[in-house]
Design a protein around this motif. Structure first.
Motif, PDB file in Angstrom:
ATOM      1  N   TYR A   1      48.237  24.231  -7.681  1.00 47.33           N
ATOM      2  CA  TYR A   1      47.535  23.589  -6.250  1.00 47.33           C
ATOM      3  C   TYR A   1      47.606  24.806  -4.955  1.00 47.33           C
ATOM      4  CZ  TYR A   1      47.320  19.487  -9.035  1.00 47.33           C
ATOM      5  OH  TYR A   1      47.213  18.546 -10.215  1.00 47.33           O
ATOM      6  N   SER A   2      48.739  25.576  -5.140  1.00 46.46           N
ATOM      7  CA  SER A   2      48.837  26.254  -4.106  1.00 46.46           C
ATOM      8  C   SER A   2      48.024  27.840  -4.324  1.00 46.46           C
ATOM      9  CB  SER A   2      50.072  26.567  -3.768  1.00 46.46           C
ATOM     10  OG  SER A   2      50.976  27.468  -4.856  1.00 46.46           O
ATOM     11  N   ASP A   3      48.004  28.241  -5.620  1.00 48.95           N
ATOM     12  CA  ASP A   3      47.253  29.579  -5.663  1.00 48.95           C
ATOM     13  C   ASP A   3      46.688  29.367  -7.118  1.00 48.95           C
ATOM     14  OD1 ASP A   3      46.330  31.974  -5.937  1.00 48.95           O
ATOM     15  OD2 ASP A   3      48.404  33.061  -5.450  1.00 48.95           O
ATOM     16  N   SER A   4      45.314  29.026  -7.141  1.00 43.73           N
ATOM     17  CA  SER A   4      44.782  28.747  -8.602  1.00 43.73           C
ATOM     18  C   SER A   4      44.582  29.906  -9.383  1.00 43.73           C
ATOM     19  CB  SER A   4      43.522  27.995  -8.532  1.00 43.73           C
ATOM     20  OG  SER A   4      42.660  28.439  -7.908  1.00 43.73           O
ATOM     21  N   LYS A   5      44.430  31.168  -8.636  1.00 48.13           N
ATOM     22  CA  LYS A   5      44.205  32.350  -9.410  1.00 48.13           C
ATOM     23  C   LYS A   5      45.266  32.573 -10.011  1.00 48.13           C
ATOM     24  CE  LYS A   5      40.002  34.002  -6.951  1.00 48.13           C
ATOM     25  NZ  LYS A   5      39.409  35.295  -6.572  1.00 48.13           N
ATOM     26  N   LEU A   6      46.478  32.912  -9.359  1.00 47.11           N
ATOM     27  CA  LEU A   6      47.747  33.223  -9.934  1.00 47.11           C
ATOM     28  C   LEU A   6      48.164  31.993 -11.157  1.00 47.11           C
ATOM     29  CD1 LEU A   6      50.283  35.061  -9.835  1.00 47.11           C
ATOM     30  CD2 LEU A   6      51.118  33.471  -8.206  1.00 47.11           C
ATOM     31  N   ALA A   7      47.672  30.786 -10.953  1.00 49.93           N
ATOM     32  CA  ALA A   7      48.109  29.774 -12.152  1.00 49.93           C
ATOM     33  C   ALA A   7      47.211  30.207 -13.321  1.00 49.93           C
ATOM     34  CB  ALA A   7      47.585  28.304 -11.735  1.00 49.93           C
ATOM     35  N   ASP A   8      46.071  30.575 -13.301  1.00 52.61           N
ATOM     36  CA  ASP A   8      45.046  30.836 -14.011  1.00 52.61           C
ATOM     37  C   ASP A   8      45.628  32.129 -14.965  1.00 52.61           C
ATOM     38  OD1 ASP A   8      43.371  28.970 -13.635  1.00 52.61           O
ATOM     39  OD2 ASP A   8      42.083  30.334 -12.369  1.00 52.61           O
ATOM     40  N   PHE A   9      46.201  33.169 -14.177  1.00 53.19           N
ATOM     41  CA  PHE A   9      46.775  34.483 -14.867  1.00 53.19           C
ATOM     42  C   PHE A   9      47.904  33.713 -15.534  1.00 53.19           C
ATOM     43  CE2 PHE A   9      50.283  37.568 -14.338  1.00 53.19           C
ATOM     44  CZ  PHE A   9      49.538  38.553 -15.086  1.00 53.19           C
ATOM     45  N   PHE A  10      48.942  33.073 -15.009  1.00 58.13           N
ATOM     46  CA  PHE A  10      50.046  32.814 -15.988  1.00 58.13           C
ATOM     47  C   PHE A  10      49.556  32.075 -17.081  1.00 58.13           C
ATOM     48  CE2 PHE A  10      52.628  32.789 -11.785  1.00 58.13           C
ATOM     49  CZ  PHE A  10      53.290  33.876 -12.118  1.00 58.13           C
ATOM     50  N   GLU A  11      48.438  31.281 -17.134  1.00 58.26           N
ATOM     51  CA  GLU A  11      48.084  30.525 -18.122  1.00 58.26           C
ATOM     52  C   GLU A  11      47.461  31.289 -19.180  1.00 58.26           C
ATOM     53  OE1 GLU A  11      45.081  27.706 -16.669  1.00 58.26           O
ATOM     54  OE2 GLU A  11      47.077  26.295 -16.030  1.00 58.26           O
ATOM     55  N   LEU A  12      46.723  32.450 -18.783  1.00 58.14           N
ATOM     56  CA  LEU A  12      46.287  33.544 -19.570  1.00 58.14           C
ATOM     57  C   LEU A  12      47.355  34.386 -20.501  1.00 58.14           C
ATOM     58  CD1 LEU A  12      43.971  34.945 -20.697  1.00 58.14           C
ATOM     59  CD2 LEU A  12      43.871  36.287 -18.869  1.00 58.14           C
ATOM     60  N   LYS A  13      48.182  34.600 -19.800  1.00 57.50           N
ATOM     61  CA  LYS A  13      49.340  35.204 -20.381  1.00 57.50           C
ATOM     62  C   LYS A  13      50.318  34.349 -21.337  1.00 57.50           C
ATOM     63  CE  LYS A  13      51.046  38.985 -18.841  1.00 57.50           C
ATOM     64  NZ  LYS A  13      50.626  40.193 -19.394  1.00 57.50           N
ATOM     65  N   ALA A  14      50.258  32.964 -21.166  1.00 53.76           N
ATOM     66  CA  ALA A  14      50.848  31.894 -21.919  1.00 53.76           C
ATOM     67  C   ALA A  14      50.226  31.944 -23.360  1.00 53.76           C
ATOM     68  CB  ALA A  14      51.055  30.738 -21.385  1.00 53.76           C
ATOM     69  N   ALA A  15      48.695  31.947 -23.122  1.00 50.08           N
ATOM     70  CA  ALA A  15      47.782  31.826 -24.279  1.00 50.08           C
ATOM     71  C   ALA A  15      48.115  33.068 -25.177  1.00 50.08           C
ATOM     72  CB  ALA A  15      46.431  31.775 -23.526  1.00 50.08           C
ATOM     73  N   LYS A  16      47.960  34.059 -24.466  1.00 55.06           N
ATOM     74  CA  LYS A  16      48.259  35.471 -25.347  1.00 55.06           C
ATOM     75  C   LYS A  16      49.303  35.323 -26.102  1.00 55.06           C
ATOM     76  CE  LYS A  16      45.518  38.483 -22.652  1.00 55.06           C
ATOM     77  NZ  LYS A  16      45.699  39.680 -21.761  1.00 55.06           N
ATOM     78  N   ILE A  17      50.545  35.106 -25.845  1.00 54.97           N
ATOM     79  CA  ILE A  17      51.768  34.749 -26.190  1.00 54.97           C
ATOM     80  C   ILE A  17      51.645  33.854 -27.309  1.00 54.97           C
ATOM     81  CG2 ILE A  17      54.447  34.026 -25.881  1.00 54.97           C
ATOM     82  CD1 ILE A  17      54.329  35.419 -23.057  1.00 54.97           C
ATOM     83  N   GLN A  18      51.063  32.749 -27.084  1.00 54.45           N
ATOM     84  CA  GLN A  18      50.953  31.670 -28.192  1.00 54.45           C
ATOM     85  C   GLN A  18      50.186  32.411 -29.353  1.00 54.45           C
ATOM     86  OE1 GLN A  18      48.680  28.103 -26.915  1.00 54.45           O
ATOM     87  NE2 GLN A  18      49.759  26.850 -28.333  1.00 54.45           N
ATOM     88  N   LYS A  19      49.304  33.019 -29.073  1.00 58.71           N
ATOM     89  CA  LYS A  19      48.334  33.581 -30.294  1.00 58.71           C
ATOM     90  C   LYS A  19      49.228  34.724 -30.876  1.00 58.71           C
ATOM     91  CE  LYS A  19      43.927  33.773 -28.478  1.00 58.71           C
ATOM     92  NZ  LYS A  19      42.810  34.499 -27.837  1.00 58.71           N
ATOM     93  N   ILE A  20      50.260  35.083 -30.211  1.00 56.22           N
ATOM     94  CA  ILE A  20      51.270  36.187 -31.006  1.00 56.22           C
ATOM     95  C   ILE A  20      52.248  35.194 -31.946  1.00 56.22           C
ATOM     96  CG2 ILE A  20      53.206  37.729 -30.576  1.00 56.22           C
ATOM     97  CD1 ILE A  20      51.762  38.675 -28.296  1.00 56.22           C
ATOM     98  N   ILE A  21      52.887  34.079 -31.425  1.00 51.08           N
ATOM     99  CA  ILE A  21      53.577  33.343 -32.176  1.00 51.08           C
ATOM    100  C   ILE A  21      52.883  32.614 -33.252  1.00 51.08           C
ATOM    101  CG2 ILE A  21      54.911  31.049 -31.880  1.00 51.08           C
ATOM    102  CD1 ILE A  21      55.255  31.471 -28.783  1.00 51.08           C
ATOM    103  N   GLU A  22      51.440  32.281 -33.125  1.00 52.02           N
ATOM    104  CA  GLU A  22      50.906  31.796 -34.179  1.00 52.02           C
ATOM    105  C   GLU A  22      50.605  32.848 -35.574  1.00 52.02           C
ATOM    106  OE1 GLU A  22      47.122  30.305 -32.611  1.00 52.02           O
ATOM    107  OE2 GLU A  22      48.109  28.510 -31.677  1.00 52.02           O
ATOM    108  N   THR A  23      50.568  33.959 -35.001  1.00 54.61           N
ATOM    109  CA  THR A  23      50.554  35.132 -36.055  1.00 54.61           C
ATOM    110  C   THR A  23      51.785  35.240 -36.717  1.00 54.61           C
ATOM    111  OG1 THR A  23      48.775  36.095 -34.604  1.00 54.61           O
ATOM    112  CG2 THR A  23      49.837  37.462 -36.233  1.00 54.61           C
ATOM    113  N   LEU A  24      52.818  35.247 -35.817  1.00 50.20           N
ATOM    114  CA  LEU A  24      54.053  35.470 -36.661  1.00 50.20           C
ATOM    115  C   LEU A  24      54.594  34.172 -37.479  1.00 50.20           C
ATOM    116  CD1 LEU A  24      55.921  36.983 -33.551  1.00 50.20           C
ATOM    117  CD2 LEU A  24      55.308  38.389 -35.730  1.00 50.20           C
ATOM    118  N   THR A  25      54.143  32.922 -37.159  1.00 50.10           N
ATOM    119  CA  THR A  25      54.395  32.104 -38.104  1.00 50.10           C
ATOM    120  C   THR A  25      53.660  31.856 -39.346  1.00 50.10           C
ATOM    121  OG1 THR A  25      53.406  30.590 -36.598  1.00 50.10           O
ATOM    122  CG2 THR A  25      55.711  30.700 -35.981  1.00 50.10           C
ATOM    123  N   ASN A  26      52.652  32.373 -39.341  1.00 45.99           N
ATOM    124  CA  ASN A  26      51.574  32.331 -40.423  1.00 45.99           C
ATOM    125  C   ASN A  26      51.852  33.224 -41.759  1.00 45.99           C
ATOM    126  OD1 ASN A  26      50.232  30.205 -39.225  1.00 45.99           O
ATOM    127  ND2 ASN A  26      48.740  31.583 -38.507  1.00 45.99           N
TER     128      ASN A  26
END
Length: 65
Positions: A40-65
């Motif tokens: 709510y205070s800085d939506s662009k920064l929140a979007d950036f953090f969510e994008l980083k989290a999504a990239k990490i989630q893809k890496i985790i999925e790749t490693l667990t398959n």
């Protein structure tokens, strides 16, 4: 004086996959927490953090398959 070289930003491979996954899960949770705290205070920064989290989630999925 002799020249000294360092590898800035160098990456050392992790050999234990379970440790790597737990580290990535911790990083994922950290980015999601940061995103929710900035939503709510800085939506662009929140979007950036969510994008980083999504990239990490893809890496985790790749490693667990």
């Amino acid at each position: 004086m002799e020249n000294q070289y360092c590898k800035v930003g160098s990456v050392s491979p992790m050999t234990n996959v379970s440790k790597e996954i737990s580290f990535l899960e911790h990083q994922y949770q950290s980015f999601m927490d940061k995103a929710s705290s900035k939503k709510y205070s800085d939506s662009k920064l929140a979007d950036f953090f969510e994008l980083k989290a999504a990239k990490i989630q893809k890496i985790i999925e790749t490693l667990t398959n």
